[in-house]
Structure formats: structure tokens, C-alpha cells
Design a protein around this motif. Structure first.
Motif, mmCIF file in Angstrom:
data_model
loop_
_atom_site.group_PDB
_atom_site.id
_atom_site.type_symbol
_atom_site.label_atom_id
_atom_site.label_comp_id
_atom_site.label_asym_id
_atom_site.label_seq_id
_atom_site.Cartn_x
_atom_site.Cartn_y
_atom_site.Cartn_z
ATOM 1 N N THR A 54 0.853 -1.181 0.000
ATOM 2 C CA THR A 54 0.000 0.000 0.000
ATOM 3 C C THR A 54 0.891 1.233 0.000
ATOM 4 O O THR A 54 2.111 1.131 0.117
ATOM 5 N N TYR A 55 0.280 2.399 -0.123
ATOM 6 C CA TYR A 55 1.021 3.653 -0.093
ATOM 7 C C TYR A 55 1.289 4.070 1.341
ATOM 8 O O TYR A 55 0.472 3.846 2.223
ATOM 9 N N ALA A 56 2.440 4.687 1.569
ATOM 10 C CA ALA A 56 2.721 5.287 2.867
ATOM 11 C C ALA A 56 1.735 6.431 3.077
ATOM 12 O O ALA A 56 1.369 7.122 2.132
ATOM 13 N N GLY A 57 1.264 6.568 4.295
ATOM 14 C CA GLY A 57 0.338 7.649 4.601
ATOM 15 C C GLY A 57 -0.818 7.175 5.454
ATOM 16 O O GLY A 57 -0.752 6.149 6.122
ATOM 17 N N SER A 58 -1.907 7.896 5.414
ATOM 18 C CA SER A 58 -3.077 7.671 6.261
ATOM 19 C C SER A 58 -4.055 6.687 5.604
ATOM 20 O O SER A 58 -4.316 6.787 4.401
ATOM 21 N N HIS A 59 -4.586 5.767 6.401
ATOM 22 C CA HIS A 59 -5.516 4.757 5.908
ATOM 23 C C HIS A 59 -6.591 4.473 6.962
ATOM 24 O O HIS A 59 -6.416 4.800 8.136
ATOM 25 N N VAL A 60 -7.673 3.826 6.526
ATOM 26 C CA VAL A 60 -8.756 3.430 7.423
ATOM 27 C C VAL A 60 -8.892 1.918 7.381
ATOM 28 O O VAL A 60 -8.931 1.314 6.311
ATOM 29 N N VAL A 61 -8.951 1.311 8.566
ATOM 30 C CA VAL A 61 -9.092 -0.135 8.698
ATOM 31 C C VAL A 61 -10.398 -0.422 9.425
ATOM 32 O O VAL A 61 -10.705 0.217 10.427
ATOM 33 N N HIS A 62 -11.165 -1.387 8.899
ATOM 34 C CA HIS A 62 -12.411 -1.819 9.538
ATOM 35 C C HIS A 62 -12.270 -3.275 9.951
ATOM 36 O O HIS A 62 -11.862 -4.113 9.150
ATOM 37 N N LEU A 63 -12.640 -3.566 11.181
ATOM 38 C CA LEU A 63 -12.667 -4.935 11.697
ATOM 39 C C LEU A 63 -14.114 -5.266 12.004
ATOM 40 O O LEU A 63 -14.765 -4.576 12.782
#
Length: 143
Positions: free
Chosen positions: A88-97
Motif C-alpha cells: 500500500t502507499y505510505a500515509g493515512s488509511h482506514v481499517v475496519h474490523l
């Protein structure tokens, strides 16, 4: 006329479009301002590892992990630890569990990331409160 004079005569919407153009459009010498290169940090692709599992006494829960809306981990059966690695790209991401199958409605989950992922916000990465159909959201920074 200088580049700053050109920018100041534009409307707020035009200034925003001009800024986006400087970063994302093809640069040519006919523009009244210099084109800025994209920061190298935005272009850097890095590997990320995510793992999830059921840590309770009865291994009976199944969880799904979505990274920026894409399913990256969905074990077909209850496990103590399922792992995946992807780029993935370096930076901000959102993860859903999400609790997919929690027969006793006590989702004993645990989730973790590779060392280059920092959780900025979200619930604890281990608990017993993730019921079936419930989704926890995490905001992470990938370096």
C-alpha cells in the motif's frame, strides 16, 4: 505578472484547481507558475502485514479486516491467528474490523499490524466486545 499575482486574481475555486493542477496535472513550461513534484512520501509503496484472530477459550469467531474498503483478510473458519501481507502507499488509511460469525455474541478478537503501522485512533486491538455484524474503525498511519 508574477505567479503570486496570478494566483491572487483567481477565485477560491480556481485557486484550489490551480493547486491541484500543480500536483497532479502534466506540467509544461506554458503555465505561469512552476510545477511542484509530488512528495516522494506519497509515491512510496510499502508492505503492510495485518493479522487477526480469536483469542478466547473457545475458538469460534470469524472476523473480517478491510483496509481502505478492500477486504484483505477473511479467514473461512475460526482461527487463533490469520495473517496477510500486501503493498500500500505510505500515509493515512482506514481499517475496519467486523465480526462475521460470533455464535455466542462474545467476539474475543485480537488484531495487530507490522511495525511500520501506527494506530492513530480506534478501539483497543484486543477485546471481547466485537459482536456479529459489529464493525470497529481504526485510523492508521503507514510509514
Amino acid at each position: 505578472m508574477t505567479a503570486m499575482q496570478v494566483v491572487r486574481t483567481l477565485s477560491p475555486r480556481q485557486r484550489w484547481c490551480a493547486l491541484l493542477n500543480r500536483f497532479f496535472a502534466h506540467c509544461d513550461s506554458k503555465k505561469p507558475y512552476p510545477c511542484l513534484p509530488l512528495p516522494k512520501r506519497l509515491l512510496r509503496i510499502v508492505p503492510v502485514t495485518v493479522w487477526v484472530g480469536d483469542w478466547g477459550g473457545d475458538v469460534d469467531d470469524i472476523f473480517e479486516v478491510r483496509f481502505d474498503g478492500r477486504v484483505v483478510l477473511h479467514p473461512p473458519a475460526p482461527v487463533t491467528k490469520a495473517t496477510t501481507t500486501f503493498d500500500t502507499y505510505a500515509g493515512s488509511h482506514v481499517v475496519h474490523l467486523t465480526g462475521v460469525l460470533v455464535p455466542d455474541d462474545i467476539g474475543t478478537f485480537q488484531m495487530g499490524f507490522s511495525p511500520n503501522v501506527k494506530v492513530v485512533s480506534g478501539p483497543l486491538l484486543k477485546g471481547l466486545n466485537l459482536g456479529q455484524g459489529v464493525t470497529f474503525t481504526y485510523h492508521v498511519l503507514v510509514d
